[in-house]
Motif scaffolding. Structure first.
Motif, PDB file in Angstrom:
ATOM      1  N   SER A   1      27.581 -19.911 -34.538  1.00  0.00           N
ATOM      2  CA  SER A   1      28.451 -20.168 -33.342  1.00  0.00           C
ATOM      3  C   SER A   1      28.794 -18.977 -32.086  1.00  0.00           C
ATOM      4  N   GLY A   2      28.054 -18.037 -32.615  1.00  0.00           N
ATOM      5  CA  GLY A   2      28.020 -17.058 -31.628  1.00  0.00           C
ATOM      6  C   GLY A   2      27.062 -17.464 -30.442  1.00  0.00           C
ATOM      7  N   GLY A   3      26.202 -18.222 -30.647  1.00  0.00           N
ATOM      8  CA  GLY A   3      25.362 -18.757 -29.500  1.00  0.00           C
ATOM      9  C   GLY A   3      24.025 -17.729 -29.275  1.00  0.00           C
ATOM     10  N   ASN A   4      23.771 -16.937 -30.173  1.00  0.00           N
ATOM     11  CA  ASN A   4      22.788 -16.007 -30.309  1.00  0.00           C
ATOM     12  C   ASN A   4      21.630 -16.480 -31.158  1.00  0.00           C
ATOM     13  N   MET A   5      21.320 -17.679 -31.459  1.00  0.00           N
ATOM     14  CA  MET A   5      20.319 -18.157 -32.383  1.00  0.00           C
ATOM     15  C   MET A   5      19.303 -19.118 -31.650  1.00  0.00           C
TER      16      MET A   5
END
Length: 348
Positions: free
Chosen positions: A86-90
């Motif tokens: 969900s944090g968008g850092n994947m």
């Protein structure tokens, strides 16, 4: 979405084709699929039926994912994965298992097929695979065949475009605006991102181009990073022992690339067996020289084979800072269930 509509249409079409005798579309004497007739003649009915089918299918997938998470005591780990995603850092790291349903062979099958017609027995190939010596096996086959024949056979296996099937179709929905990493030789990822809605990748890079990639990732460029190259470009390829040695040595392009990527992004491994291959070894080397508490954790949807020791496998993967979400032997359909649950929970 297009992937799901294709599955929905296939279910509707699982009846004898309808002959249009006379109609407003002047298709007299021709055959059309029932899904086409419904979509063209009763669009609202088609859309409503598709949404109901999709909701029911998602509910089934969530139940399957929940059952697997409970079986392997992975509920808490999955919650952490959802937060990271969900944090968008994947970044997705895509392996051969994501291409299997589309008809491309896994690495073991690839080696057996390459050895066909050679003087290397299938038993010898199997023993090397059991020992985890995939690259050594490829090198032995390459040395026994002529380079031209080896390269032609490899390109024949992976160079032909096949329809994308299975969870690989979910990648554009889950990772629409980020770069992807793959070790695969086929072009399925390029295919599923080529739809007008996703507009493909800005750039496709291979192993020899990796040194300049990190700057472009930081600039927001949407890239596909084929770190082992293409099947039809020998100079970029990483498959044989000599090619792995060059790419993964301390100053090799792949090793340096992974070292830098692992500092900043969390990886989600999809379709990767994650035994003692070069990628895992490179990550283990990185963690051995860096505090794992100061770098992102990585996650993976991984098959736990019947003869695997779950505790030992988890300890082994933790040395690469990888934390598995397990599914049972040959239960590859659960990858799609996990991906569906991850996307829906991240959107909630």
């Amino acid at each position: 979405m297009e992937y799901l509509k294709k599955l929905f249409d296939d279910e509707i079409d699982d009846v004898k084709e309808l002959e249009v005798v006379k109609g407003t579309f002047e298709l007299k004497g021709e055959f059309i699929r029932p899904s086409e007739a419904l979509r063209e003649l009763r669009t609202e009915v088609y859309d409503y039926a598709f949404q109901e089918w999709r909701d029911s299918r998602e509910a089934d997938l969530i139940r399957e994912a929940d059952a697997a998470l409970e079986e392997f005591d992975n509920e808490d780990r999955f919650d952490k994965l959802v937060k990271s995603f969900s944090g968008g850092n994947m970044t997705a790291f895509v392996g051969a298992g994501m291409s299997y349903e589309s008809g491309y062979p896994l690495w073991g099958d690839t080696l057996h097929r390459l050895a066909n017609g050679s003087n290397i027995s299938q038993n010898d190939v199997n023993e090397l695979i059991i020992d985890g010596k995939y690259e050594e096996c490829a090198q032995i086959i390459y040395d026994e065949l002529t380079p031209a024949l080896f390269n032609e056979k490899l390109e024949a296996m992976f160079g032909r475009m096949k329809p994308a099937k299975g969870p690989i179709n979910l990648l554009p929905e889950m990772f629409p605006n980020t770069s992807l990493i793959t070790t695969n030789f086929d072009q399925l990822i390029e295919s599923v991102y080529s739809h007008d809605r996703y507009q493909g990748f800005d750039i496709i890079k291979t192993g020899t181009d990796l040194p300049e990639v990190l700057r472009q990732i930081a600039a927001g460029t949407r890239m596909l990073l084929k770190i082992h190259g293409h099947c039809d470009k020998v100079a970029d390829r990483v498959l044989l022992t000599c090619e792995y040695e060059k790419a993964y040595k301390d100053e090799g392009t792949v090793q340096k690339f992974l070292d830098k990527v692992l500092f900043g992004r969390s990886l989600l491994f999809l379709g990767c067996s994650l035994y003692s291959d070069r990628t895992i070894q490179a990550m283990q080397n990185f963690i051995a020289n860096n505090d794992p508490g100061h770098v992102p954790r990585h996650y993976a949807f991984v098959e736990l084979k019947d003869d695997d020791n779950k505790g030992e496998r988890e300890k082994f993967l933790s040395t690469a800072n990888v934390f598995p979400i397990w599914f049972g032997q040959n239960q590859f359909y659960l990858i799609e269930a996990f991906m569906t649950k991850l996307k829906l929970e991240a959107e909630a």
